[in-house]
Design an enzyme around this catalytic site. Structure first.
Site, short mmCIF file in Angstrom:
data_model
loop_
_atom_site.label_atom_id
_atom_site.label_comp_id
_atom_site.label_asym_id
_atom_site.label_seq_id
_atom_site.Cartn_x
_atom_site.Cartn_y
_atom_site.Cartn_z
N LYS A 18 0.36 6.95 1.39
CA LYS A 18 -0.45 5.73 1.37
C LYS A 18 -0.01 4.76 2.47
O LYS A 18 0.94 5.02 3.18
CB LYS A 18 -0.39 5.09 -0.02
C1 LIG Z 1 -3.47 8.21 -4.37
C2 LIG Z 1 -4.60 7.86 -5.23
C3 LIG Z 1 -4.45 7.65 -6.60
C4 LIG Z 1 -3.19 7.96 -7.37
O1 LIG Z 1 -2.05 7.32 -6.98
P1 LIG Z 1 -0.62 8.01 -7.27
O2 LIG Z 1 0.32 6.87 -6.99
O3 LIG Z 1 -0.47 9.13 -6.29
O4 LIG Z 1 -0.57 8.45 -8.67
C5 LIG Z 1 -5.54 7.22 -7.34
N1 LIG Z 1 -6.72 7.04 -6.76
C6 LIG Z 1 -6.93 7.25 -5.45
C7 LIG Z 1 -8.28 7.01 -4.88
C8 LIG Z 1 -5.89 7.69 -4.64
O5 LIG Z 1 -6.09 7.94 -3.35
#
Ligand SMILES: *Cc1c(COP(=O)(O)O)cnc(C)c1O
Length: 392
Positions: free
Chosen positions: A190
């Site tokens: 991210k």
């Molecule tokens: C990455 C992501 C998540 C989940 O986040 P995590 O921290 O990896 O559990 C949820 N929704 C979207 C759209 C994502 O890209």
């Protein structure tokens, strides 16, 4: 082999290690601690929300948000179809059914027209949806005014999945702060990362306190362990929060760097036949977490997103098709869906290009030169006279 160019890799600033060392020096290697409190304050300030709960993942944050919305077995929750599976999985954790809604073409997010159709139809079938989950895909804000107007009219809470959109703004409002609750992710890919982690943000003090309570094994106040609720172990560790506090210091720079990547792709690729890069609608500010292109194989003389992906892979450059919509996923094949073909078309023709804030201008040129060569149709020749020296 050329040095690998990743889709989106972690990018540390200068203070993360200093803060982690501080955690080690204090021996507060535990869930909770001063860095968790500080990180929560950083997040609330940055997103203009009153409260933030730092958690072990964005998925966990969404799970808790759905529990707070009262979602249980047999309920229905409306979810954007064009997203990563983590937006929908927590609905299934609770024994509820996701109802998928397709996208519109200007932001690739939940289509408000289809949303209203879905809400009306579910109510007519006897089940009012318990929550609506729009997603700000790849950092692009969804059409929140329209979505909130429908949600408010039918009195259904909105949980914003802003996992990809920290740093994005919708008419000046931070993504994640517009609905009743918002979720963020700090997974390794991210825009900023704590190695893994997430947060629940919002202005409702009772909701965020309850989330913290549920996330800490739902321990009632008592000298012994006393429980009146089923709890979860979803809190963030102090070590991760130390990384997070360092990352928050560079977040705005990371947004600029990702937006500069996108600008490079616009300048280098938008003239290629059949290639489209979607601009921000007025008032929408995307963090450009991932840079994406669409390739229309009719206009591109048969070049598809898959041709491009394989050509890049040969050069050790990572790219990936756009997220496959949830209504097309085998695991959700029986879930109700309101579709218009937009997300299916995006999946068939879209590609995520390398987007990390740590990419060099040479990395970016390597990507765009390879794609331009492919479109020029003289790849063999151009390969020999590449403008850069391949690295071993
Ligand atoms: C990455 C992501 C998540 C989940 O986040 P995590 O921290 O990896 O559990 C949820 N929704 C979207 C759209 C994502 O890209």
């Amino acid at each position: 082999m050329n040095k690998k160019i990743w889709l989106s890799s972690p990018h540390m600033g200068s203070n993360e290690q200093v803060y982690v060392k501080d955690v080690f020096d204090s021996n507060w290697i535990a869930p909770l601690g001063a860095y968790v409190d500080g990180f929560e304050k950083d997040l609330a300030d940055y997103t203009h929300t009153a409260y933030a709960a730092a958690l072990s993942s964005g998925t966990g944050a969404l799970h808790l948000a759905l529990i707070l919305a009262g979602v249980g077995a047999g309920d229905e929750v409306i979810c954007q179809s064009m997203t990563f599976s983590a937006s929908a999985n927590p609905i299934a954790y609770l024994g509820a059914t996701p109802v998928f809604v397709d996208s519109e073409t200007s932001t690739w997010n939940m289509d408000p027209v289809l949303l209203e159709q879905a809400v009306k139809d579910r109510i007519a079938k006897g089940k009012k949806p318990k929550a609506i989950i729009p997603v700000h895909l790849y950092g692009m804000p969804a059409q929140m005014n329209e979505i909130m107007e429908i949600a408010n009219r039918y009195e259904i809470p909105v949980i914003e999945d802003a996992a990809e959109a920290l740093g994005s703004l919708y008419h000046g409002q931070p993504c994640g702060s517009i609905g009743k609750l918002g979720i963020l992710s700090f997974n390794g890919n991210k825009i900023i990362t704590t190695s893994g982690g997430g947060a629940l943000i919002g202005n409702d003090e009772a909701a965020i306190s309850k989330a913290r309570f549920l996330a800490t094994q739902a321990r009632d106040p008592a000298p012994h362990y006393e429980h009146t609720h089923i709890g979860y172990n979803y809190r963030m560790s102090n070590v991760c929060a130390a990384i997070g506090r360092g990352q928050m210091e560079v977040l705005d720079v990371r947004v600029s760097q990702r937006r500069a990547n996108y600008q490079h792709y616009v300048e280098q690729l938008s003239d290629l036949p059949g290639v489209t890069l979607v601009a921000e609608p007025t008032g929408f500010f995307s963090n450009r977490w991932l840079s994406t292109i669409l390739i229309d194989p009719v206009l591109s003389n048969g070049i598809t997103r898959e041709t491009v992906r394989l050509a890049l892979e040969k050069e050790n450059i990572e790219s990936r098709p756009l997220w496959k919509p949830m209504h097309m996923q085998p695991v959700f094949e029986h879930a109700p869906a309101y579709v218009n073909g937009v997300s299916e078309n995006l999946f068939n023709n879209g590609l995520c290009l390398p987007s990390g804030s740590n990419l060099t201008t040479t990395d970016l040129s390597n990507v765009t030169n390879r794609i331009k060569e492919l479109f020029a149709g003289n790849t063999a020749e151009v390969n020999v006279s590449r403008a850069y020296a391949p690295q071993e």
